[in-house]
Scaffold this motif. Sequence first.
Motif, mmCIF file in Angstrom:
data_model
loop_
_atom_site.group_PDB
_atom_site.id
_atom_site.type_symbol
_atom_site.label_atom_id
_atom_site.label_comp_id
_atom_site.label_asym_id
_atom_site.label_seq_id
_atom_site.Cartn_x
_atom_site.Cartn_y
_atom_site.Cartn_z
ATOM 1 N N THR A 99 49.557 36.584 43.306
ATOM 2 C CA THR A 99 49.589 37.954 43.839
ATOM 3 C C THR A 99 48.987 38.911 42.799
ATOM 4 O O THR A 99 48.852 38.552 41.619
ATOM 5 N N LEU A 100 48.693 40.134 43.259
ATOM 6 C CA LEU A 100 48.155 41.129 42.316
ATOM 7 C C LEU A 100 49.180 41.451 41.222
ATOM 8 O O LEU A 100 48.814 41.680 40.063
ATOM 9 N N LYS A 159 48.346 41.065 37.379
ATOM 10 C CA LYS A 159 48.487 42.185 36.430
ATOM 11 C C LYS A 159 49.264 41.724 35.190
ATOM 12 O O LYS A 159 48.836 41.970 34.051
ATOM 13 N N LEU A 186 40.144 46.204 38.980
ATOM 14 C CA LEU A 186 40.352 45.998 40.429
ATOM 15 C C LEU A 186 39.500 46.950 41.248
ATOM 16 O O LEU A 186 38.813 46.562 42.183
ATOM 17 N N TYR A 197 45.752 48.789 43.726
ATOM 18 C CA TYR A 197 46.817 47.858 43.340
ATOM 19 C C TYR A 197 47.922 47.816 44.393
ATOM 20 O O TYR A 197 48.636 48.797 44.600
ATOM 21 N N VAL A 216 45.267 37.419 45.605
ATOM 22 C CA VAL A 216 43.905 37.594 45.108
ATOM 23 C C VAL A 216 43.061 36.353 45.353
ATOM 24 O O VAL A 216 43.559 35.227 45.262
#
Length: 274
Positions: free
Chosen positions: A2-3, A7, A31, A39, A45
């Motif tokens: 996942t984002l 991160k 991004l 975000y 992703v």
Amino acid sequence: MTLAELKQHFITELETIYDKDESEQIFLIYLEDKFGLQYTPHNKVEKLDVIFSDLDKLKSGIPIQHITEKAFFYDDFFFVNQHTLIPRPETEELIEIIKNDYVKNPPSSIIDLGTGSGCIPISLKKIFPNANVSALDVSEKALEVAAINAKNLNTDILLIHQNLLEDFNLDRKFEVIISNPPYIRNLEKEEMHKNVLDFEPHLALFVEDDNALIFYERVIAFAENHLTENGVIYCEINQYLGEETKTLFLTKYKNVQLIKDISGNDRMIKATNN
Ligand SMILES: C[S@@+](CC[C@H](N)C(=O)[O-])C[C@H]1O[C@@H](n2cnc3c(N)ncnc32)[C@H](O)[C@@H]1O
């Protein structure tokens, strides 16, 4: 992945060269500028191979703007590469000052000395579309970048390949002369980040410790033949050399203002005879 997980991965991987806030900022810029994404923590992703390869480049100190090939300045994105300085927020303040000074009576001619990506003349041309705007640099590679930006942003500016350290005459005068020349002394290298030292052009940044104001001397020499009677010079300066730079300009100009940036550092000089 996942984002949110990505991160966290960015922050952990970049820990050795950036602090947490910087890493987070870089992740968000990446991004948005590379994929046009905001975000959204739970979104998944794709293109992880591209992302991990870019992350390796970031870890080696390559600036995020060189990876996305763009930097935001004033109102627009500018193409940048290793031949040009990445435009800085302090320089946007110089644009804002000129905009406010000429809001009622736009200048008819402007020249930028040491133009790099062309961020200064292109931004000014957009603010003052009727002005004749010129931009000079010693680096042909930088001028190529400025030409790309002028084309991308639909602005007509004249690019001049010229070494400011040599004597020359353009046989024209300008109402506004602006310059953000190289002004960092070698002795200041220690306080600089690796990504600036290793990846931004030294030609754009550094001057000799014992001749730190050389480019301001050259701007003044240029102005002798190229500034209109009521013209104004605007320069970005080294924050540690504010008084020295002001003293230099006072040898030729009656009115010299030392102007602070938003962080309270001496950052700009405005000089005029009126
Ligand atoms: C600090 S950078 C500024 C770039 C751009 N104006 C900006 O604000 O982002 C200085 C610029 O001066 C140029 N320069 C360095 N030495 C020069 C010289 N002798 N004559 C003309 N330009 C020079 C560099 O190539 C570089 O583009």
